[in-house]
Each structure stands twice: as structure tokens, then as C-alpha cells.
Design a protein around this motif. Sequence first.
Motif, PDB file in Angstrom:
ATOM      1  N   PHE A 171     -12.730  19.131 -12.942  1.00 57.10           N
ATOM      2  CA  PHE A 171     -12.563  19.852 -14.207  1.00 57.10           C
ATOM      3  C   PHE A 171     -13.268  21.194 -14.121  1.00 57.10           C
ATOM      4  N   THR A 172     -12.983  22.059 -15.084  1.00 52.84           N
ATOM      5  CA  THR A 172     -13.617  23.376 -15.107  1.00 52.84           C
ATOM      6  C   THR A 172     -14.504  23.523 -16.342  1.00 52.84           C
ATOM      7  N   VAL A 173     -15.534  24.350 -16.184  1.00 47.43           N
ATOM      8  CA  VAL A 173     -16.444  24.704 -17.271  1.00 47.43           C
ATOM      9  C   VAL A 173     -16.709  26.202 -17.165  1.00 47.43           C
ATOM     10  N   PRO A 174     -17.170  26.861 -18.230  1.00 55.29           N
ATOM     11  CA  PRO A 174     -17.582  28.261 -18.101  1.00 55.29           C
ATOM     12  C   PRO A 174     -18.682  28.391 -17.049  1.00 55.29           C
ATOM     13  N   GLU A 175     -18.623  29.446 -16.276  1.00 57.35           N
ATOM     14  CA  GLU A 175     -19.580  29.601 -15.180  1.00 57.35           C
ATOM     15  C   GLU A 175     -21.026  29.539 -15.666  1.00 57.35           C
ATOM     16  N   GLY A 176     -21.279  30.087 -16.853  1.00 57.19           N
ATOM     17  CA  GLY A 176     -22.635  30.086 -17.381  1.00 57.19           C
ATOM     18  C   GLY A 176     -23.143  28.714 -17.772  1.00 57.19           C
ATOM     19  N   GLU A 177     -22.236  27.725 -17.865  1.00 53.00           N
ATOM     20  CA  GLU A 177     -22.629  26.365 -18.234  1.00 53.00           C
ATOM     21  C   GLU A 177     -22.617  25.410 -17.044  1.00 53.00           C
ATOM     22  N   LEU A 178     -22.379  25.955 -15.840  1.00 55.32           N
ATOM     23  CA  LEU A 178     -22.266  25.105 -14.649  1.00 55.32           C
ATOM     24  C   LEU A 178     -23.557  24.338 -14.380  1.00 55.32           C
ATOM     25  N   ARG A 179     -24.678  25.014 -14.385  1.00 61.10           N
ATOM     26  CA  ARG A 179     -25.945  24.350 -14.061  1.00 61.10           C
ATOM     27  C   ARG A 179     -26.253  23.230 -15.060  1.00 61.10           C
ATOM     28  N   ARG A 180     -26.027  23.510 -16.343  1.00 59.24           N
ATOM     29  CA  ARG A 180     -26.300  22.505 -17.365  1.00 59.24           C
ATOM     30  C   ARG A 180     -25.380  21.294 -17.187  1.00 59.24           C
ATOM     31  N   ALA A 181     -24.117  21.547 -16.869  1.00 59.59           N
ATOM     32  CA  ALA A 181     -23.168  20.451 -16.668  1.00 59.59           C
ATOM     33  C   ALA A 181     -23.585  19.567 -15.499  1.00 59.59           C
ATOM     34  N   LEU A 182     -24.009  20.188 -14.401  1.00 55.30           N
ATOM     35  CA  LEU A 182     -24.441  19.427 -13.225  1.00 55.30           C
ATOM     36  C   LEU A 182     -25.685  18.597 -13.533  1.00 55.30           C
ATOM     37  N   GLN A 183     -26.612  19.187 -14.308  1.00 51.36           N
ATOM     38  CA  GLN A 183     -27.833  18.459 -14.671  1.00 51.36           C
ATOM     39  C   GLN A 183     -27.515  17.240 -15.527  1.00 51.36           C
ATOM     40  N   VAL A 184     -26.580  17.410 -16.478  1.00 52.28           N
ATOM     41  CA  VAL A 184     -26.185  16.296 -17.345  1.00 52.28           C
ATOM     42  C   VAL A 184     -25.592  15.159 -16.519  1.00 52.28           C
ATOM     43  N   LEU A 185     -24.705  15.495 -15.595  1.00 53.55           N
ATOM     44  CA  LEU A 185     -24.052  14.462 -14.787  1.00 53.55           C
ATOM     45  C   LEU A 185     -25.029  13.798 -13.813  1.00 53.55           C
ATOM     46  N   GLU A 186     -25.884  14.585 -13.195  1.00 51.91           N
ATOM     47  CA  GLU A 186     -26.873  14.024 -12.260  1.00 51.91           C
ATOM     48  C   GLU A 186     -27.811  13.055 -12.974  1.00 51.91           C
ATOM     49  N   SER A 187     -28.142  13.363 -14.214  1.00 52.17           N
ATOM     50  CA  SER A 187     -29.057  12.497 -14.965  1.00 52.17           C
ATOM     51  C   SER A 187     -28.420  11.152 -15.294  1.00 52.17           C
ATOM     52  N   ARG A 188     -27.100  11.075 -15.167  1.00 52.19           N
ATOM     53  CA  ARG A 188     -26.388   9.823 -15.468  1.00 52.19           C
ATOM     54  C   ARG A 188     -25.720   9.230 -14.229  1.00 52.19           C
ATOM     55  N   LYS A 189     -26.185   9.627 -13.073  1.00 53.35           N
ATOM     56  CA  LYS A 189     -25.556   9.154 -11.835  1.00 53.35           C
ATOM     57  C   LYS A 189     -25.643   7.636 -11.693  1.00 53.35           C
ATOM     58  N   GLU A 190     -26.761   7.062 -12.095  1.00 55.94           N
ATOM     59  CA  GLU A 190     -26.940   5.618 -11.964  1.00 55.94           C
ATOM     60  C   GLU A 190     -25.960   4.866 -12.858  1.00 55.94           C
ATOM     61  N   THR A 191     -25.717   5.417 -14.051  1.00 57.19           N
ATOM     62  CA  THR A 191     -24.786   4.766 -14.975  1.00 57.19           C
ATOM     63  C   THR A 191     -23.333   4.967 -14.559  1.00 57.19           C
ATOM     64  N   LEU A 192     -23.003   6.203 -14.149  1.00 58.86           N
ATOM     65  CA  LEU A 192     -21.623   6.519 -13.790  1.00 58.86           C
ATOM     66  C   LEU A 192     -21.226   5.975 -12.417  1.00 58.86           C
ATOM     67  N   ARG A 193     -22.227   5.814 -11.529  1.00 58.16           N
ATOM     68  CA  ARG A 193     -22.013   5.264 -10.188  1.00 58.16           C
ATOM     69  C   ARG A 193     -20.974   6.069  -9.388  1.00 58.16           C
ATOM     70  N   PHE A 194     -21.206   7.372  -9.273  1.00 56.26           N
ATOM     71  CA  PHE A 194     -20.351   8.197  -8.424  1.00 56.26           C
ATOM     72  C   PHE A 194     -21.083   8.514  -7.116  1.00 56.26           C
ATOM     73  N   ASP A 195     -20.341   8.979  -6.113  1.00 54.26           N
ATOM     74  CA  ASP A 195     -20.931   9.271  -4.801  1.00 54.26           C
ATOM     75  C   ASP A 195     -21.670  10.603  -4.798  1.00 54.26           C
ATOM     76  N   LYS A 196     -21.001  11.658  -5.290  1.00 55.95           N
ATOM     77  CA  LYS A 196     -21.628  12.985  -5.264  1.00 55.95           C
ATOM     78  C   LYS A 196     -20.890  13.936  -6.210  1.00 55.95           C
ATOM     79  N   LEU A 197     -21.525  15.081  -6.456  1.00 59.94           N
ATOM     80  CA  LEU A 197     -20.915  16.155  -7.234  1.00 59.94           C
ATOM     81  C   LEU A 197     -20.651  17.344  -6.324  1.00 59.94           C
ATOM     82  N   VAL A 198     -19.477  17.929  -6.429  1.00 59.96           N
ATOM     83  CA  VAL A 198     -19.131  19.124  -5.659  1.00 59.96           C
ATOM     84  C   VAL A 198     -18.761  20.219  -6.655  1.00 59.96           C
ATOM     85  N   SER A 199     -19.400  21.376  -6.546  1.00 66.11           N
ATOM     86  CA  SER A 199     -19.118  22.467  -7.487  1.00 66.11           C
ATOM     87  C   SER A 199     -18.719  23.738  -6.741  1.00 66.11           C
TER      88      SER A 199
END
Length: 408
Positions: free
Chosen positions: A308-336
Motif C-alpha cells: 500500500f502507499t502512504v504520504p512520504e511524510g508519514e512513512l516513518r510513523r507507519a513503519l513504527q506502528v506496524l513494527e510495534s505490532r509485529k508479534e500480533t500481526l505475525r509477518f516476516d518483514k516490512l519493505v519500504s
Amino acid sequence: MALIVQKFGGTSVGDIGRIKNVARKVKAEVDAGHQVAVVVSAMSGVTNQLVDFTKQIGASVDPREYDVVVATGEQVTTGLLAMALQELGLQARSWQGWQIPIRTDDVHAKARISAIDVEHLKNRLMDGEIAVVPGFQGLSEEGRVTTLGRGGSDTSAVALAAALKADRCDIYTDVDGVYTTDPRIVSKARKLDKITYEEMFELASLGAKVLQTRSVEMAMKHGVRLQVRTSFEDTPGTLVVNEDEIVEKELVSGIAYSRDEAKITVVGLEDRPGVASAVFGPLAEANVNVDMIIQNISQDGKTANVTFTVPEGELRRALQVLESRKETLRFDKLVSDSSVVKISVIGVGMRSHAGVAQLMFKTLAEKGINIQVISTSEIKVSVLIAEEYTELALRALHTAYELDAAVA
């Protein structure tokens, strides 16, 4: 006799010479027998300077006092233009947002207009007086000065035109109209005589900087005829009108692009009901604006990748939100990837013609440009591509949809 609202942006009132030029343009409409209300922005660079002053005070300034400071730029311009009009022998006075009043909600720095009381203003216009009104500012329910956010002067002008039931609202900018695409990139781009509200709204929301999105939405809602024109030449602009005013509808009216994009891929998500909600719910709670979305299921059907896409200025915040929920979401990795651009073709003619998307895909493929994400609506097709191909894609698509200006 018509009632016209004229809006002049920061570059149009950038110095005293330009303010005097604006006064002459206003006089031309008055001499033609029209009633005129003028909405002005702060002089170019002034709002940025005022915002910088507030930042120098501290990081947690009171938003109500912030609005008091940044609203002063427009107050200066209204007074100077009223003086310039009086120097030309015209009746004119400046009004501030609280004097009319332009009523808004209490969301400081991003206020929305709720009502404009124009009875007194209308009486003065009937008496032949020119009203010079500040864009961008209003009055909250608590009686405090508010501002409408960046680009708010366009919205102020359209709202005033709607309240006055004006015959037309002219938005003066540093460009002479709406073009089929960015003429700085595509030399064969041509100016449109007319464009529909829907097309203009899509162009504005997808990257075109000519008009502010909220102003187009308001004009469409209230049926305000808009004209985009330049304050530096005496040439006709582009009219923004209802679809039924355009007899011959183009298949595609314009091509927009936005560099303010970043792509995120969540790799290796468990493919189960509710996983999309689990990904996008926390992003919504964090006020991250998600745009284009695509999901790919693995061959075994057990995992999925969501892009998915997000505004460039919100990229860091989006990655932080997802990383903080990695245990719950159970994904392998994030690629940006922030080296991407969104290209969109827009036209009400798409409703009655097939093959618009196919032509876009074919044209990009012939140029060796890979499409990463696709998004469509009734009158637009958007694709995400690598940023390095922006100019090539715009020129190729402009030619493919037969938008190129005729060679003299």
C-alpha cells in the motif's frame, strides 16, 4: 451587472507593485459595471515567516495563539489593497474575518467554515463599495481567530462566493489556467477552456497544485462557477463548471502526478479473515492516510503480501506502528520504498468508453516502465511507478491519449 468574487494568491500580492497591479484588475471589473468582492492571501513568504516565529517560541505553542499570529499576514494585505483601490478613486474598505463574520468550528490551524453572514457586506456592495476580505481566517464558536490551513484562501473565496450567490469566482494564480498536465515537464501540454468539477477535484487531490481540494469540493457542492486565471496577463483562464456545460467530453482531460508517495509491503502475513483490518486499523488510529492497496496470495494459499502507499511524510510513523505490532500481526518483514511516483489519468469521458486503463498499461509497457500498484475509480486510473520514469511516463501518456497541443 454581475457579482464577482476575485481571489489573489500570495505571488499575486507579493510586493507593493503587484498589489497595485491587482488593484488595476479589480478596477477593470468595476469599470465593466460589476460588483466586486476581493479575497486575498498574505504576501508571498509572509505566512512562512510567521509560522517560523511561532516555532522559535517553542514546540508546544497554544494553537489559538498560533492562529492569532499567522492570521495577521492576510490582514496586512487587505489594508494595503484597500488603500491601492482608494488611490485609483474607488470606494473600498478592508474587512477581517471576525468583522463579517466568517464563522468556523474550533479546530485551530485546520478550521472549517460553517457559515458566513453576508447581509451587511452585501449592502455595502450594493452601494458600490469594493469589499477586500482576508482569505484563510475566520472566527470560532468561542469568539477566537481561526485559520483554515494551507491553501485555505481558495476555500475562503469559494465560500464567500457561495454565500453571496456570486455569478463567478475568479481564482488568480501564477499560472494562466488548468493544463492537461504539468507544462514544465510536457512542453506539448495545452490549457483547457473548461473542465468539470469532478475532474478538477481529482486533479487537485492527485497532485495538481492549481486549486486547493477543499475549494473545488465546496464549489461543486454549491454550484459556484470557478475561473482559474493569471494575475500577470490579461488572458482568459479555465472555467470549472458542471458536466452538462461541456458538450464534447474528452476521453481523458488531464494527467496528474504526485511525488509525495511512499510504498510499504508487509511480507509474509498469515492469510486469514480479519488480517487486513489488523494491518490498517492501527494505521487509521495513528492518522496515517493509506491510499493504493494491493494484496498477493502465496501459491500455497497460507500467506499473503500486502502492499500500500502512504504520504512520504508519514512513512516513518507507519513503519513504527506496524513494527510495534509485529508479534500480533505475525509477518516476516516490512519493505519500504519512497522513490516512487503516482501517475493518474482523469476524465469524465471514461464513464462511456472502455479501454482507458488498457491504453495506459500498454503505453507504459512499451516504454519499459513497470507498474507496481494500480488503483481505479469511475473517472480515473492511477498507477505507481519508479520515480525515475516520471517524465517519460507523463510525455508518453500525454501523446497516447491525444492530449498534445497542435503544432502551429
